[in-house]
Design a protein around this motif. Structure first.
Motif, mmCIF file in Angstrom:
data_model
loop_
_atom_site.group_PDB
_atom_site.id
_atom_site.type_symbol
_atom_site.label_atom_id
_atom_site.label_comp_id
_atom_site.label_asym_id
_atom_site.label_seq_id
_atom_site.Cartn_x
_atom_site.Cartn_y
_atom_site.Cartn_z
ATOM 1 N N LEU A 1 0.454 4.418 -2.654
ATOM 2 C CA LEU A 1 0.176 5.795 -2.253
ATOM 3 C C LEU A 1 1.178 6.756 -2.895
ATOM 4 C CD1 LEU A 1 -0.915 7.105 1.168
ATOM 5 C CD2 LEU A 1 1.116 8.103 0.129
ATOM 6 N N HIS B 1 0.801 -1.228 0.000
ATOM 7 C CA HIS B 1 0.000 0.000 0.000
ATOM 8 C C HIS B 1 0.834 1.280 0.000
ATOM 9 C CE1 HIS B 1 -3.619 2.424 0.732
ATOM 10 N NE2 HIS B 1 -2.870 3.119 1.574
ATOM 11 N N SER C 1 -2.457 5.733 4.534
ATOM 12 C CA SER C 1 -3.720 6.430 4.325
ATOM 13 C C SER C 1 -4.544 5.679 3.277
ATOM 14 C CB SER C 1 -3.468 7.863 3.828
ATOM 15 O OG SER C 1 -2.764 8.610 4.789
ATOM 16 N N GLN D 1 -5.785 8.479 -0.471
ATOM 17 C CA GLN D 1 -4.341 8.507 -0.673
ATOM 18 C C GLN D 1 -3.859 9.898 -1.072
ATOM 19 O OE1 GLN D 1 -3.963 5.386 -3.628
ATOM 20 N NE2 GLN D 1 -3.223 3.935 -2.104
#
Length: 319
Positions: free
Chosen positions: A25, A21, A90, A156
């Motif tokens: 981002l 992830h 995020s 993001q």
């Protein structure tokens, strides 16, 4: 057997999505670099991709020059410095939902179609049929998972905005709920055509190339069926998917992230408008913004995805 394919693909996709992830981002932040560098009214007159660079802070017509573009490491360091380490995750709740909806669907459908179209006599499936299965599975999976995709992109990208302009979604549920209340249900499928096109490219190139490369390695006796083969085929499949999908991914990110203000026209009227404005103001190579983090993410994502998938299949082989 059909349900088993969905479960296996879903577990592998969620693990792969969460573990990569932060790279995703950083990719999104890089794809949005330079998007708002020039006032909209002057956008069609600017051709900075063809203009000579100057040492002044203003370009032609007295407009400010776009900010310097920075690489993935700098983007990552700035996120940590300005927003904290937690900011790298995020939108991770949206990633979990997206993988649950999109990737579970595409992996399960691809497995079903692959088994259905395999020649029972030879046990082989031509590359064209693998690509067809990937295109079909990717399109359906993207349509199902688009709301989570929109929420993920917005969560993001939120940290790059000034504090007063941030959406500050608390979770993927809050993001989807607020989008419905503030922008209507149709906002959940904003950029869905791009999502479907990207998913078709990614699924066809990623899954089909993985199967094809793995089969070639085993058929030629380069390696035995094990971790080495899985990692090699996975990395190659990730590279193919990144090259094929990056231009569509840039446009998708920008369309999904655009802020539509009441009483004012949206920044982009559609995918083609976004494509033309991006190329005119930033040059054709803008379509490959974020490519380094894309391949940096697609490689590990695809490796984790297929290595995990192979292990999950072994665990569930008796079910």
């Amino acid at each position: 057997m059909g349900v088993k394919g969905f479960v296996e693909g879903g577990i592998a996709s969620i693990i792969a999505g969460c573990s990569t992830h932060p790279l995703d981002l950083i990719k999104v932040r890089m794809q949005l670099q330079g998007e708002s560098a020039a006032p909209k009214a002057e956008l069609h007159n600017l051709r900075p991709a063809l203009a000579f660079q100057t040492t002044t802070s203003q370009g032609a017509r007295g407009l400010p020059l776009p900010p310097a573009r920075v690489g993935p490491i700098t983007v990552g360091v700035r996120i940590v410095q300005q927003e904290g380490v937690a900011a790298l995750f995020s939108g991770v709740s949206a990633t979990v939902l997206r993988q649950t909806l999109y990737s579970t669907t595409r992996m399960g459908l691809y497995d079903i179609l692959k088994k259905k179209w395999t020649d029972p006599g030879t046990g082989t499936l031509p590359l064209a049929s693998k690509i067809g299965a990937g295109l079909t599975a990717g399109a359906i999976g993207a349509a199902v998972g688009n709301p989570a995709d929109v929420a993920m992109v917005r969560m993001q990208a939120d940290g790059r905005l000034p504090s007063a302009q941030r959406r500050n979604y608390r979770s993927v549920g809050d993001a989807i709920g607020r989008m419905v209340r503030e922008e209507g249900v149709t906002s959940l499928w904003r950029g869905s055509a791009l999502t479907v096109n990207r998913a078709m490219l990614v699924t066809a190139s990623q899954l089909a190339s993985y199967d094809q490369i793995k089969e070639a390695i085993l058929a030629n006796g380069v390696m035995k069926d094990g971790l080495g083969t899985h990692v090699t085929a996975s990395f190659a499949a990730g590279f193919v998917a990144a090259v094929a999908s990056n231009p569509v991914d840039v446009i998708k990110t920008r369309v999904m992230n655009m802020k539509v203000e009441p009483g004012r026209p949206p920044p982009y009227s559609g995918a083609m408008d976004c494509f033309l404005k991006t190329v005119r103001s930033e040059g054709p190579m803008a379509l490959y913004k974020g490519f380094i983090p894309t391949i940096s993410r697609q490689g590990p994502f695809t490796i984790v995805l297929f290595v995990t998938l192979e292990q999950v299949r072994k665990l569930l082989k008796d079910f």
